[in-house]
Design a protein around this motif. Structure first.
Motif, PDB file in Angstrom:
ATOM      1  N   GLU A   1       0.824  -1.211   0.000  1.00  0.00           N
ATOM      2  CA  GLU A   1       0.000   0.000   0.000  1.00  0.00           C
ATOM      3  C   GLU A   1       0.860   1.263   0.000  1.00  0.00           C
ATOM      4  O   GLU A   1       0.513   2.260  -0.646  1.00  0.00           O
ATOM      5  CB  GLU A   1      -0.930  -0.002   1.211  1.00  0.00           C
ATOM      6  CG  GLU A   1      -2.020  -1.064   1.160  1.00  0.00           C
ATOM      7  CD  GLU A   1      -2.930  -0.888  -0.047  1.00  0.00           C
ATOM      8  OE1 GLU A   1      -3.220   0.284  -0.409  1.00  0.00           O
ATOM      9  OE2 GLU A   1      -3.342  -1.906  -0.629  1.00  0.00           O
ATOM     10  N   LEU A   2       1.989   1.226   0.717  1.00  0.00           N
ATOM     11  CA  LEU A   2       2.881   2.393   0.720  1.00  0.00           C
ATOM     12  C   LEU A   2       3.440   2.654  -0.674  1.00  0.00           C
ATOM     13  O   LEU A   2       3.518   3.810  -1.119  1.00  0.00           O
ATOM     14  CB  LEU A   2       4.030   2.170   1.717  1.00  0.00           C
ATOM     15  CG  LEU A   2       3.680   2.280   3.201  1.00  0.00           C
ATOM     16  CD1 LEU A   2       4.889   1.922   4.056  1.00  0.00           C
ATOM     17  CD2 LEU A   2       3.197   3.697   3.531  1.00  0.00           C
ATOM     18  N   ILE A   3       3.820   1.584  -1.375  1.00  0.00           N
ATOM     19  CA  ILE A   3       4.353   1.754  -2.729  1.00  0.00           C
ATOM     20  C   ILE A   3       3.283   2.334  -3.644  1.00  0.00           C
ATOM     21  O   ILE A   3       3.565   3.193  -4.497  1.00  0.00           O
ATOM     22  CB  ILE A   3       4.885   0.409  -3.260  1.00  0.00           C
ATOM     23  CG1 ILE A   3       6.095  -0.045  -2.427  1.00  0.00           C
ATOM     24  CG2 ILE A   3       5.267   0.514  -4.727  1.00  0.00           C
ATOM     25  CD1 ILE A   3       6.616  -1.418  -2.803  1.00  0.00           C
ATOM     26  N   LYS A   4       2.041   1.877  -3.483  1.00  0.00           N
ATOM     27  CA  LYS A   4       0.950   2.434  -4.283  1.00  0.00           C
ATOM     28  C   LYS A   4       0.809   3.932  -4.056  1.00  0.00           C
ATOM     29  O   LYS A   4       0.591   4.707  -4.995  1.00  0.00           O
ATOM     30  CB  LYS A   4      -0.365   1.737  -3.937  1.00  0.00           C
ATOM     31  CG  LYS A   4      -0.482   0.308  -4.465  1.00  0.00           C
ATOM     32  CD  LYS A   4      -1.831  -0.267  -4.085  1.00  0.00           C
ATOM     33  CE  LYS A   4      -1.983  -1.704  -4.582  1.00  0.00           C
ATOM     34  NZ  LYS A   4      -3.307  -2.281  -4.179  1.00  0.00           N
TER      35      LYS A   4
ATOM     36  N   LEU B   1      13.876  12.739  -0.252  1.00  0.00           N
ATOM     37  CA  LEU B   1      14.307  11.347  -0.154  1.00  0.00           C
ATOM     38  C   LEU B   1      14.052  10.635  -1.477  1.00  0.00           C
ATOM     39  O   LEU B   1      13.122  10.990  -2.214  1.00  0.00           O
ATOM     40  CB  LEU B   1      13.543  10.620   0.965  1.00  0.00           C
ATOM     41  CG  LEU B   1      13.721  11.135   2.402  1.00  0.00           C
ATOM     42  CD1 LEU B   1      12.739  10.412   3.323  1.00  0.00           C
ATOM     43  CD2 LEU B   1      15.151  10.933   2.874  1.00  0.00           C
ATOM     44  N   SER B   2      14.874   9.645  -1.766  1.00  0.00           N
ATOM     45  CA  SER B   2      14.584   8.794  -2.917  1.00  0.00           C
ATOM     46  C   SER B   2      13.399   7.900  -2.581  1.00  0.00           C
ATOM     47  O   SER B   2      13.031   7.737  -1.404  1.00  0.00           O
ATOM     48  CB  SER B   2      15.807   7.933  -3.269  1.00  0.00           C
ATOM     49  OG  SER B   2      16.104   7.047  -2.213  1.00  0.00           O
ATOM     50  N   ARG B   3      12.808   7.309  -3.602  1.00  0.00           N
ATOM     51  CA  ARG B   3      11.606   6.502  -3.384  1.00  0.00           C
ATOM     52  C   ARG B   3      11.894   5.327  -2.427  1.00  0.00           C
ATOM     53  O   ARG B   3      11.140   5.096  -1.482  1.00  0.00           O
ATOM     54  CB  ARG B   3      11.093   5.977  -4.714  1.00  0.00           C
ATOM     55  CG  ARG B   3       9.815   5.134  -4.607  1.00  0.00           C
ATOM     56  CD  ARG B   3       9.492   4.531  -5.954  1.00  0.00           C
ATOM     57  NE  ARG B   3       9.216   5.598  -6.922  1.00  0.00           N
ATOM     58  CZ  ARG B   3       7.995   6.021  -7.217  1.00  0.00           C
ATOM     59  NH1 ARG B   3       6.940   5.473  -6.633  1.00  0.00           N
ATOM     60  NH2 ARG B   3       7.814   6.984  -8.091  1.00  0.00           N
ATOM     61  N   ASP B   4      12.995   4.606  -2.661  1.00  0.00           N
ATOM     62  CA  ASP B   4      13.284   3.448  -1.809  1.00  0.00           C
ATOM     63  C   ASP B   4      13.651   3.873  -0.390  1.00  0.00           C
ATOM     64  O   ASP B   4      13.278   3.208   0.585  1.00  0.00           O
ATOM     65  CB  ASP B   4      14.389   2.585  -2.430  1.00  0.00           C
ATOM     66  CG  ASP B   4      15.442   3.402  -3.133  1.00  0.00           C
ATOM     67  OD1 ASP B   4      15.204   3.802  -4.278  1.00  0.00           O
ATOM     68  OD2 ASP B   4      16.491   3.670  -2.505  1.00  0.00           O
TER      69      ASP B   4
ATOM     70  N   ASN C   1      19.755  -1.994  -9.998  1.00  0.00           N
ATOM     71  CA  ASN C   1      18.461  -1.375  -9.706  1.00  0.00           C
ATOM     72  C   ASN C   1      18.146  -1.532  -8.220  1.00  0.00           C
ATOM     73  O   ASN C   1      18.245  -2.631  -7.679  1.00  0.00           O
ATOM     74  CB  ASN C   1      17.351  -2.032 -10.530  1.00  0.00           C
ATOM     75  CG  ASN C   1      17.571  -1.874 -12.024  1.00  0.00           C
ATOM     76  OD1 ASN C   1      18.004  -0.825 -12.482  1.00  0.00           O
ATOM     77  ND2 ASN C   1      17.281  -2.933 -12.779  1.00  0.00           N
ATOM     78  N   PRO C   2      17.772  -0.446  -7.541  1.00  0.00           N
ATOM     79  CA  PRO C   2      17.447  -0.555  -6.116  1.00  0.00           C
ATOM     80  C   PRO C   2      16.133  -1.309  -5.889  1.00  0.00           C
ATOM     81  O   PRO C   2      15.141  -1.069  -6.578  1.00  0.00           O
ATOM     82  CB  PRO C   2      17.334   0.907  -5.669  1.00  0.00           C
ATOM     83  CG  PRO C   2      16.991   1.655  -6.914  1.00  0.00           C
ATOM     84  CD  PRO C   2      17.659   0.941  -8.041  1.00  0.00           C
ATOM     85  N   LEU C   3      16.148  -2.222  -4.941  1.00  0.00           N
ATOM     86  CA  LEU C   3      14.971  -2.983  -4.541  1.00  0.00           C
ATOM     87  C   LEU C   3      14.834  -2.921  -3.028  1.00  0.00           C
ATOM     88  O   LEU C   3      15.806  -2.646  -2.316  1.00  0.00           O
ATOM     89  CB  LEU C   3      15.094  -4.449  -4.996  1.00  0.00           C
ATOM     90  CG  LEU C   3      15.261  -4.698  -6.502  1.00  0.00           C
ATOM     91  CD1 LEU C   3      15.558  -6.166  -6.766  1.00  0.00           C
ATOM     92  CD2 LEU C   3      14.025  -4.262  -7.272  1.00  0.00           C
TER      93      LEU C   3
ATOM     94  N   PRO D   1      10.355  -1.055  -5.762  1.00  0.00           N
ATOM     95  CA  PRO D   1       9.752   0.203  -5.294  1.00  0.00           C
ATOM     96  C   PRO D   1       9.123   1.019  -6.417  1.00  0.00           C
ATOM     97  O   PRO D   1       8.337   1.929  -6.141  1.00  0.00           O
ATOM     98  CB  PRO D   1      10.948   0.950  -4.667  1.00  0.00           C
ATOM     99  CG  PRO D   1      12.146   0.372  -5.334  1.00  0.00           C
ATOM    100  CD  PRO D   1      11.806  -1.061  -5.620  1.00  0.00           C
ATOM    101  N   GLN D   2       9.456   0.712  -7.659  1.00  0.00           N
ATOM    102  CA  GLN D   2       8.880   1.452  -8.779  1.00  0.00           C
ATOM    103  C   GLN D   2       7.518   0.920  -9.189  1.00  0.00           C
ATOM    104  O   GLN D   2       6.590   1.690  -9.452  1.00  0.00           O
ATOM    105  CB  GLN D   2       9.834   1.402  -9.991  1.00  0.00           C
ATOM    106  CG  GLN D   2      11.217   1.946  -9.706  1.00  0.00           C
ATOM    107  CD  GLN D   2      11.200   3.416  -9.329  1.00  0.00           C
ATOM    108  OE1 GLN D   2      10.388   4.196  -9.849  1.00  0.00           O
ATOM    109  NE2 GLN D   2      12.098   3.807  -8.429  1.00  0.00           N
TER     110      GLN D   2
END
Length: 501
Positions: A164-167, A184-187, A219-221, A235-236
């Motif tokens: 839900e946070l990623i959404k 902050l970056s997304r991740d 790629n960051p995960l 996270p994307q």
């Protein structure tokens, strides 16, 4: 009367042990049940670039480990002039380079091989300590609280909360998410919110595997601990789980690359895929895990090749036992056909049959002359052995002179066994006549051909060499056949007139 319970118990135990060992090899080491399958092996090279400023240099880069779907097979570095160490730390496995002084452009290489392995054994250690402290200013803290309240209301556990946070961060209309993403970056934002909620999370690097790609980046995960295991999120996109074509590089969630004594550092990756046989894959995995050193695959290649033939002998023994006990086929000697079949494997079938008939036929003619000399047994056998050696030598030379290269392989025939075969057939000729010689000789040759066909079957060769438990199963079947006391198939024809009466 002797109880048969211990015998049946032994047979059952052998079958269970054989099946268990074979299943273990299949499940743990990924050895396929059938030959011809291929296993994918990914070769990855990390290229580290930076500008040294003339000071002592220390470079530390995260290194991959055995993980879900992949087994680490091998790793190496290429770094002239640098000291290199591959170490295990509380930050995971890392490759470290060091040098007293360096100036200018520096390029370091790290290479690893990862085997695609559904049975990979990897560590799922739980997180230690409390979640990391998060420092946010008042507007950011207010936005974070609002995002958590909304996600908490729409979720039931750690995983659904993360989803839900990623959404919310993917919703461009969400002002609270946009406020956090300004700094902050997304991740990093997702991990910070999960830490505020008391959920252990970390950022790892995922490398998409594609054959022939160069200059690939990580790629960051996001990995989230659900109480039992770490689960991966993109996270994307919010996609949950690790795709089959993604390799997690820095699994412990610490920095990908640290450079002391340099600047403008960068790391890129080149990827190559290759297919290897199951035997190669098993050998590499045994070597990498340093387990089951009693496995044939842990031996040098030369010894493995020798055992590949030796492991076929029990199959030949099983066929001989079946033909003699159940069918009632007569052979000259008990297991002479097995050794002749082993020679056929080396010489090929047609060449082997022709060579066998020539050697035995010529040997019988010479043996008939020796019988007239009334020699003692030891002297007679010794004379036959020398005669067989001479016959093989003459046939080999003649074959070479007339251009039959296949005839050179006739030297693979077991000379001692052939000598005893000639001796036995000669005595049988004198006592029983030529008919019995042709019956036993023909039975031996037929058995040898059947054993040869079994030994050269790809499925049989694959199972006997890769699954040591098959030997126990074959032993159990031979013991059961040895317990058979009924009529042979050949005797049914013999007693057929009695049933008609």
């Amino acid at each position: 009367m002797t109880s048969r319970i211990p015998f049946y118990f032994l047979v059952t135990l052998l079958i269970i042990a054989g099946v268990g060992l074979s299943q273990y090899r299949h499940d743990v080491y990924g050895v396929p049940w059938t030959p011809g399958e291929k296993r994918a092996l990914w070769e990855l090279e990390a290229r580290v670039e930076f500008d040294a400023i003339g000071d002592p240099v220390k470079v530390s880069m995260a290194a991959p480990e055995t993980q879900k779907g992949f087994t680490l097979i091998d790793e190496s570095t290429s770094s002239p002039g640098y000291g290199v160490a591959l170490i295990d730390t509380d930050k995971g496995r890392r490759a470290e380079w060091s040098i007293r002084e360096a100036t200018g452009k520096q390029i370091l290489y790290y290479k690893t091989q990862m085997l695609v392995d559904d049975q990979a054994q990897f560590d799922q250690s739980p997180p230690k300590g409390e979640t990391a402290a998060v420092s946010l200013d008042n507007p950011q803290q207010t936005a974070a609280t609002a995002l958590l309240d909304q996600a908490r209301a729409l979720s039931s556990d750690n995983l659904t909360l993360t989803r839900e946070l990623i959404k919310q961060f993917n919703d461009k209309q969400n002002q609270n998410a946009s406020l956090l993403l300004n700094n902050l970056s997304r991740d990093d934002a997702i991990i910070s919110l999960l830490s505020l909620e008391g959920i252990h999370a970390r950022m790892v690097g995922g490398l998409v595997l594609e054959d022939g790609r160069r200059r690939q980046s990580i790629n960051p995960l996001v990995e989230v601990w659900n109480g039992e295991q770490w689960l991966l999120f993109d996270p994307q996109t919010g996609e949950e789980g690790k795709p089959e074509d993604v390799l997690v590089w820095n699994q412990k969630g610490h920095s990908m690359l640290d450079v002391v004594g340099g600047r403008n550092s960068n790391v890129s990756f080149s990827i190559i895929a290759q297919d290897i046989t199951p035997q190669q894959a098993t050998s590499e995995k045994v070597k990498a895990e340093d387990l089951l050193n009693f496995s044939i695959h842990s031996l040098p290649v030369e010894e493995q090749a020798m055992f590949k033939t030796i492991m076929l002998v029990p199959i030949g023994a099983l066929i001989v036992v079946f033909l003699r006990v159940i069918v009632g086929l007569k052979t000259s000697g008990t297991f002479m056909p097995v050794l002749i079949a082993v020679a056929f494997v080396q010489t090929q079938l047609v060449t082997g049959i022709v060579g066998f008939l020539l050697i035995v036929g010529t040997g019988l003619i010479i043996r008939s002359y020796l019988s007239k000399l009334n020699l003692l047994l030891v002297a007679r056998i010794s004379a036959v052995i020398i005669t067989v050696i001479m016959i093989i030598s003459v046939f080999t030379v003649v074959a070479f002179k007339i251009g039959l290269v296949e005839g050179l392989t006739i030297t693979f025939f077991p000379m001692i066994i052939l000598s005893w075969t000639i001796e036995r057939m000669s005595i049988l000729w004198e006592e029983e006549g030529a008919k019995e010689v042709f019956i036993q000789g023909g039975g031996s040759l037929l058995t040898a051909i059947l054993v040869y066909l079994a030994m050269t079957n790809e499925v049989v060769r694959h199972l006997t060499f890769n699954f040591i438990g098959m030997q126990l199963i074959i032993l159990a079947v031979i013991l059961m056949l040895g317990n058979y006391t009924g009529y042979r198939l050949s005797e049914l024809r013999r007693f057929k007139p009695l049933t008609e009466d």
